[in-house]
Design a protein around this motif. Structure first.
Motif, short mmCIF file in Angstrom:
data_model
loop_
_atom_site.label_atom_id
_atom_site.label_comp_id
_atom_site.label_asym_id
_atom_site.label_seq_id
_atom_site.Cartn_x
_atom_site.Cartn_y
_atom_site.Cartn_z
N PHE A 23 0.78 -1.44 0.17
CA PHE A 23 0.40 -0.08 0.17
C PHE A 23 0.81 1.42 -0.29
O PHE A 23 0.74 2.01 -0.50
CB PHE A 23 -1.05 0.02 1.28
N LEU A 65 1.81 2.10 -2.91
CA LEU A 65 0.70 2.63 -3.96
C LEU A 65 0.23 3.98 -4.47
O LEU A 65 0.46 4.85 -5.05
CB LEU A 65 -0.30 1.61 -3.54
N VAL A 66 0.57 4.54 -2.42
CA VAL A 66 0.46 5.91 -2.54
C VAL A 66 1.77 6.49 -3.10
O VAL A 66 1.51 7.54 -3.11
CB VAL A 66 0.35 5.32 -0.84
N PHE A 102 1.35 7.95 -6.92
CA PHE A 102 0.60 9.48 -6.73
C PHE A 102 1.23 10.51 -5.86
O PHE A 102 0.50 11.37 -5.51
CB PHE A 102 -1.06 9.51 -6.09
N TRP A 106 -1.38 14.46 2.96
CA TRP A 106 -2.22 13.45 2.91
C TRP A 106 -1.68 12.16 2.67
O TRP A 106 -2.19 10.91 3.08
CB TRP A 106 -3.03 13.18 1.86
N TRP A 131 -2.42 8.54 4.82
CA TRP A 131 -3.34 7.85 4.57
C TRP A 131 -2.37 6.67 5.11
O TRP A 131 -2.67 5.68 6.14
CB TRP A 131 -3.12 7.51 3.23
N ALA A 135 -5.96 8.99 -7.15
CA ALA A 135 -4.78 8.62 -5.70
C ALA A 135 -6.14 8.36 -5.36
O ALA A 135 -6.05 7.16 -4.32
CB ALA A 135 -4.37 9.31 -5.24
N VAL A 137 -7.72 4.75 -6.84
CA VAL A 137 -6.97 3.87 -6.49
C VAL A 137 -6.58 2.64 -5.13
O VAL A 137 -6.57 1.60 -4.64
CB VAL A 137 -5.65 3.44 -7.17
N CYS A 138 -6.43 3.84 -4.04
CA CYS A 138 -6.03 3.68 -2.63
C CYS A 138 -7.53 3.50 -2.07
O CYS A 138 -6.56 2.66 -1.85
CB CYS A 138 -5.10 4.77 -2.30
N GLY A 139 -8.18 4.66 -2.67
CA GLY A 139 -9.38 4.52 -1.56
C GLY A 139 -9.98 2.51 -1.98
O GLY A 139 -10.15 2.33 -1.41
#
Lengths: 323, 220
Positions: free
Chosen positions: A131, A134-135, A138, A164, A168, B78, B81-83
């Motif tokens: 994860f 993945l973050v 972006f 953010w 997250w 974001a 995808v991340c959600g």
């Protein structure tokens, strides 16, 4: 630190915190440390050893990948991807072609760790860092302390762009620990039995020769047939894991929760299960205060990119400013 | 203040009830040592009835949650995808379903109803170290830099070596690393030990010679 942040109450939930200013250095530190950690993952001898065994798929494990792809990956992709991932994680660490490096690292990591998981059945660092990567895809993770930032001038961004992603990832970390507590307690009929301590007692008795206590003392830390310490340990472990939920709602809880989890992992390591403390220490950088980095207001680029749209003046959310 | 505490407690109980139901839907591998008792029909009825207030509450809060999500300064891609990844993980936790790369984090969550036996067997590597002393090789200890004496295993390699300790590949790797330090070939033995103290119980030990690839998965 901006006035808005200094005035913001500590008891903010994760949604509110995601709208506060962050620091590019915070994200950069996370990128460097995670990149360094991933270098150790890709250079580990674990997967080559599994291939040399050769290990078979562990019964009961499941993957989102189709079996045909997994077989193809095991034969043709995993070994080269270890090298590709190693190079990409070095690039991620130093911040060179960061976006591409992140994507390549993510792909290599997900495929190689799928193989590792299927052969050994343990959830490991992939649960934390898939994860995170993945973050990273972006997030502006290369705006400080990176080769990219040296080569190209940094775009001026709202300071919330740096906050953010951190919040997250921090929420993800909290979620994992809450999940570990939930898995122990639910279904409740099973959870009540788990709290009797026999599960931990069995684990500790099994791992006694791997434990730090055994190697320091030459024997177990105490008589492992005595039951009550394991009842206490079970309750404390669940409490420490479930306490992570407070991180989502209350910023001031972070040091206490972090200490509880570090204590739990250190104890588990002394009882013979190593590995999770280092993962937590890397991941918990997301729980650090951005204000520790001092740079929560981005500086405008020295030489602005021609034709680049002017970023709006970084300002906190209106409701926070009003508070 | 008291009203708020009561409200939070009630919501927590409703969520716990819901989790109790969802985690019961799919059998998990961690249940293999304990057969969770089945619910009676009236228990199902009460628990399902208690889901309704939670659904109503969630429906009432949904517009606020959506607004809060939209107000986040997160790029739309974001957020999607991340959600989605986050939501899938929450779903796997709720269902206690492990499908890589999602997990309910259920390691060591198995319920056990009996204490470990007083004497237990284990397979161990015995090595003769530099001081000509016979000692037990601990892969986990070897994976910690401060206590690394005989091998250069990292913790992941140590985990693999522990799990597949009686395979030819692990035996060869350990032998190779010992030979690099001028140490003789190790022995793999089945060793009874006291779970009170961890101390091995003296007596004849069964020796194991790993010859077949992929021979043994379990160290015990």
């Amino acid at each position: 630190m901006t006035n808005a942040e200094s005035r913001a109450p500590a008891a903010t939930h994760v949604f509110a915190r995601a709208r506060l200013p962050g620091s590019p250095k915070h994200l950069a530190l996370l990128r460097i440390v995670l990149g360094g950690y991933l270098i150790s993952v890709f250079s580990s001898g674990a997967i080559p050893l599994l291939m040399a065994i050769p290990a078979r798929v562990y019964p009961g494990t499941r993957s989102a990948f189709p079996l045909g792809f997994e077989e193809f990956a095991a034969q043709h992709l995993v070994r080269p991807l270890l090298t590709v991932g190693l190079v990409a994680s070095i690039m991620l660490c130093i911040g060179l072609l960061t976006r591409t490096a992140t994507l390549v690292t993510l792909v290599a990591y997900v495929i190689t760790q799928n193989y590792y998981y299927r052969m050994i059945t343990a959830h490991d660092d992939w649960l934390y860092f898939t994860f995170f990567l993945l973050v990273f895809l972006f997030a502006p993770v290369a705006d400080a302390w990176s080769v990219d930032a040296r080569i190209r001038p940094r775009r001026s961004r709202p300071a919330t762009d740096y906050r953010w992603p951190v919040e997250w990832m921090g929420a993800w970390l909290a979620l994992l620990y809450v999940a570990a507590g939930v898995a122990k307690l639910f279904p409740l009929r099973k959870g009540i039995v788990w709290l009797n301590g026999y599960s931990i007692q069995g684990m500790v008795a099994n791992e006694v020769h791997e434990s730090g206590f055994y190697w320091i003392l030459g024997h177990s830390a105490f008589d492992y047939q005595v039951h009550w310490p394991f009842v206490v340990l079970s309750w404390v472990a669940v409490a420490a894991e479930l306490s992570a939920i407070t991180v989502l709602f209350w910023r001031r809880a972070v040091p206490w929760v972090a200490l509880a989890i570090i204590g739990m992992h250190a104890s588990i390591a002394m009882f013979g299960i190593t590995g999770f403390l280092n993962i937590f220490l890397v991941a918990s950088i997301t729980w650090w205060e951005p204000k520790w980095f001092g740079d929560t207001t981005p500086k405008p680029a020295a030489d602005p990119i021609p034709d680049a749209p002017q970023a709006p003046n970084p300002s906190p959310a209106p409701e926070l400013a009003a508070s | 203040m008291i009203r708020r505490i009561v409200r939070v407690a009630v919501v927590a109980c409703l969520i716990a009830n819901c989790l109790d139901l969802t985690t019961s839907i799919i059998a998990s591998p961690v249940d293999r040592w304990y057969d969770t008792p089945k619910r009676a029909a009236w228990e199902w009825a009460i628990q399902l009835a208690l889901v309704l207030p939670l659904v109503l509450l969630a429906a009432r809060q949904a517009p606020r949650a959506v607004a809060a999500l939209r107000a986040l300064p997160v790029p739309r891609n974001a957020l999607v995808v991340c959600g989605l990844f986050f939501a899938l993980e929450v779903g796997h936790i709720a269902l206690r379903l492990e499908t890589y790369p999602f997990s309910p984090v259920a390691m060591y969550s198995n319920a056990v109803t009996t204490p470990p036996p007083v004497v237990q067997d284990t397979w161990r590597y015995l090595v003769i170290d530099h001081s000509k002393t016979l000692q037990m090789l601990s892969f986990e200890r070897e994976s910690t830099a401060a206590s690394q004496f005989l091998t250069d295993f990292d913790y992941r390699t140590a985990a693999v070596a522990t799990q597949y300790s009686r395979t030819r590949a692990v035996f060869s790797l350990v032998t190779e690393q010992l030979a690099a330090q001028g140490l003789p070939k190790p022995l793999i033995v089945r060793m009874p030990y006291s779970t009170r103290t961890g101390v091995p119980i003296p007596g004849p030990m069964e020796r194991f010679e790993p010859l077949l690839p992929g021979h043994a998965r379990d160290k015990r």
